[in-house]
Design a protein around this motif. Structure first.
Motif, PDB file in Angstrom:
ATOM      1  N   ASP A 133      -9.447 -45.964  28.260  1.00 44.85           N
ATOM      2  CA  ASP A 133      -8.261 -45.498  27.554  1.00 44.85           C
ATOM      3  C   ASP A 133      -7.283 -44.951  28.581  1.00 44.85           C
ATOM      4  O   ASP A 133      -7.638 -44.072  29.375  1.00 44.85           O
ATOM      5  N   VAL A 134      -6.048 -45.463  28.590  1.00 42.96           N
ATOM      6  CA  VAL A 134      -5.012 -44.977  29.504  1.00 42.96           C
ATOM      7  C   VAL A 134      -3.763 -44.649  28.691  1.00 42.96           C
ATOM      8  O   VAL A 134      -3.473 -45.295  27.687  1.00 42.96           O
ATOM      9  N   ALA A 135      -3.042 -43.657  29.129  1.00 41.93           N
ATOM     10  CA  ALA A 135      -1.844 -43.230  28.413  1.00 41.93           C
ATOM     11  C   ALA A 135      -0.743 -44.274  28.531  1.00 41.93           C
ATOM     12  O   ALA A 135      -0.471 -44.794  29.609  1.00 41.93           O
ATOM     13  N   LYS A 136      -0.101 -44.582  27.415  1.00 33.59           N
ATOM     14  CA  LYS A 136       1.025 -45.512  27.439  1.00 33.59           C
ATOM     15  C   LYS A 136       2.174 -44.942  28.262  1.00 33.59           C
ATOM     16  O   LYS A 136       2.863 -45.669  28.974  1.00 33.59           O
ATOM     17  N   ALA A 137       2.379 -43.624  28.147  1.00 36.11           N
ATOM     18  CA  ALA A 137       3.526 -43.007  28.814  1.00 36.11           C
ATOM     19  C   ALA A 137       3.456 -43.157  30.324  1.00 36.11           C
ATOM     20  O   ALA A 137       4.484 -43.244  30.991  1.00 36.11           O
ATOM     21  N   GLY A 138       2.271 -43.177  30.896  1.00 40.28           N
ATOM     22  CA  GLY A 138       2.171 -43.269  32.339  1.00 40.28           C
ATOM     23  C   GLY A 138       1.801 -44.639  32.851  1.00 40.28           C
ATOM     24  O   GLY A 138       1.597 -44.816  34.052  1.00 40.28           O
ATOM     25  N   PHE A 139       1.735 -45.636  31.946  1.00 38.59           N
ATOM     26  CA  PHE A 139       1.278 -46.947  32.384  1.00 38.59           C
ATOM     27  C   PHE A 139       2.423 -47.726  33.019  1.00 38.59           C
ATOM     28  O   PHE A 139       3.542 -47.719  32.502  1.00 38.59           O
ATOM     29  N   PRO A 140       2.166 -48.409  34.156  1.00 30.64           N
ATOM     30  CA  PRO A 140       3.263 -49.051  34.884  1.00 30.64           C
ATOM     31  C   PRO A 140       3.980 -50.173  34.154  1.00 30.64           C
ATOM     32  O   PRO A 140       5.188 -50.354  34.348  1.00 30.64           O
ATOM     33  N   LEU A 141       3.279 -50.985  33.350  1.00 31.77           N
ATOM     34  CA  LEU A 141       3.920 -52.141  32.727  1.00 31.77           C
ATOM     35  C   LEU A 141       4.662 -51.739  31.453  1.00 31.77           C
ATOM     36  O   LEU A 141       4.131 -50.988  30.633  1.00 31.77           O
ATOM     37  N   PRO A 142       5.884 -52.222  31.255  1.00 32.39           N
ATOM     38  CA  PRO A 142       6.667 -51.867  30.064  1.00 32.39           C
ATOM     39  C   PRO A 142       5.999 -52.317  28.769  1.00 32.39           C
ATOM     40  O   PRO A 142       5.268 -53.315  28.735  1.00 32.39           O
ATOM     41  N   ALA A 143       6.283 -51.598  27.685  1.00 32.46           N
ATOM     42  CA  ALA A 143       5.672 -51.871  26.384  1.00 32.46           C
ATOM     43  C   ALA A 143       5.904 -53.305  25.894  1.00 32.46           C
ATOM     44  O   ALA A 143       4.974 -53.924  25.353  1.00 32.46           O
ATOM     45  N   PRO A 144       7.113 -53.894  26.050  1.00 33.12           N
ATOM     46  CA  PRO A 144       7.292 -55.280  25.564  1.00 33.12           C
ATOM     47  C   PRO A 144       6.355 -56.271  26.233  1.00 33.12           C
ATOM     48  O   PRO A 144       5.931 -57.246  25.616  1.00 33.12           O
ATOM     49  N   TRP A 145       6.034 -56.038  27.504  1.00 31.70           N
ATOM     50  CA  TRP A 145       5.081 -56.916  28.177  1.00 31.70           C
ATOM     51  C   TRP A 145       3.692 -56.734  27.581  1.00 31.70           C
ATOM     52  O   TRP A 145       2.976 -57.701  27.334  1.00 31.70           O
ATOM     53  N   MET A 146       3.303 -55.463  27.368  1.00 34.00           N
ATOM     54  CA  MET A 146       1.967 -55.179  26.855  1.00 34.00           C
ATOM     55  C   MET A 146       1.786 -55.717  25.444  1.00 34.00           C
ATOM     56  O   MET A 146       0.684 -56.122  25.064  1.00 34.00           O
TER      57      MET A 146
END
Length: 326
Positions: A133-146
């Motif tokens: 589990d990793v935080a979305k706020a600190g994740f390097p790849l932008p949300a639209p890519w994910m």
């Protein structure tokens, strides 16, 4: 040792096992609904490890269904990306209008901010899963890519998937080899492996994906710094913690900008203080108050830093400079 939480159904009376496991999910993971046909015979064993701002986990659990309804998704708090790696058994997953079935070492990712359903199918046996589990706020790849990756099969026996699978297996099966201080470093390694895996399956050039991901994270960090310049406790450790990365990884990101984190913070604080010194409406505000307002509690430190950057002390600058245009 790493911070670890363990749940064993054998430690709970038979009639209460499923309810105890369900409550542990809600407490340690996030709001979830669940059901199982095993009733009082339900068995589960779960281990949860904290790696800085992220966590990894391993569980062996009887067949069950886990749901996050729209209402529960709204209650989930800070968003997470959850990577799930089946070791044995199968998983039927549904999220974002997509459905898939994944077998052993077929990884997939979920977004905690969206409703989903997981059916854990063991064909009469327990299902063994691992994940992160990793935080979305600190994740390097932008949300639209994910969003493109949700529920998609991510093979765990080859390439970056094999590296990530090996990492999860090693960390969760050999916790005694690590000290608590290793947690943030292992968390940074986890983020690197996840980014490499997701970038590969987004069909992106690794170097381009890495550069864009680092730049996106850098912009988020710089925005955070600018929002907290007045806070005297704004330091590399607090910035790293807010973005769920290690301090060493934070420093590596800034190395690409040819400046240290502390220097960038100081430059921003001095620029804001300089603007206030040039503001005619603040002429009556003492210089030491302006300095303190922008994170310089000691006037002598502010004067020294200001002179080094602008070749004159702040008092001279205030007397001679014209107002800075917006």
């Amino acid at each position: 040792m790493l911070m670890e939480k363990v749940f064993r159904s054998d430690d709970v009376p038979s009639a209460s096992r499923f309810d105890a496991w369900r409550k542990r999910l809600v407490r340690d993971v996030s709001p979830l609904g669940s059901r199982s046909d095993r009733g009082g015979g339900f068995r589960a064993e779960t281990r949860l490890l904290r790696l800085g701002g992220s966590r990894v986990w391993s569980t062996a659990v009887d067949p069950a269904t886990i749901r996050r309804t729209p209402e529960l998704a709204r209650q989930s708090g800070p968003g997470l990306y959850t990577l799930i790696l089946p070791i044995s058994g199968r998983i039927e997953v549904a999220q974002a209008g997509r459905e898939a079935v994944h077998g052993p070492f077929d990884m997939h990712v979920l977004d905690s901010c969206r409703p989903f359903q997981l059916r854990l199918l063991g064909d009469g046996a327990s299902v063994h899963l691992m994940g992160a589990d990793v935080a979305k706020a600190g994740f390097p790849l932008p949300a639209p890519w994910m969003d493109q990756l949700l529920t998609q099969r991510l093979p765990g026996r080859e390439g970056a998937g094999a590296l990530l699978s090996g990492f999860l297996l090693q960390v969760t099966h050999d916790t005694g080899s690590y000290r608590s201080s290793d947690g943030p470093r292992l968390g940074a390694a986890l983020l690197e492996l996840l980014t490499a895996l997701f970038a590969h399956h987004l069909d992106m050039d690794d170097s381009r994906a890495s550069d864009r991901a680092r730049r996106a994270l850098m912009l988020r960090i710089q925005a955070f710094i600018c929002q907290h310049l007045r806070d005297p406790q704004l330091t590399p450790p607090t910035i790293a913690a807010a973005h769920h990365i290690s301090v060493s990884y934070l420093h590596r990101i800034f190395q690409g900008e040819d400046i240290t984190v502390s220097s960038w913070i100081r430059e921003q604080r001095l620029a804001h203080a300089r603007r206030d010194l040039a503001d005619p409406t603040l002429r009556s505000t003492p210089i030491h108050e302006i300095a303190s307002r922008w994170g310089f509690p000691r006037a002598t430190d502010f004067t020294r830093a200001f002179r080094a950057s602008y070749d004159m002390p702040p008092s001279n600058y205030r007397r001679h400079v014209r107002p800075i245009a917006e």
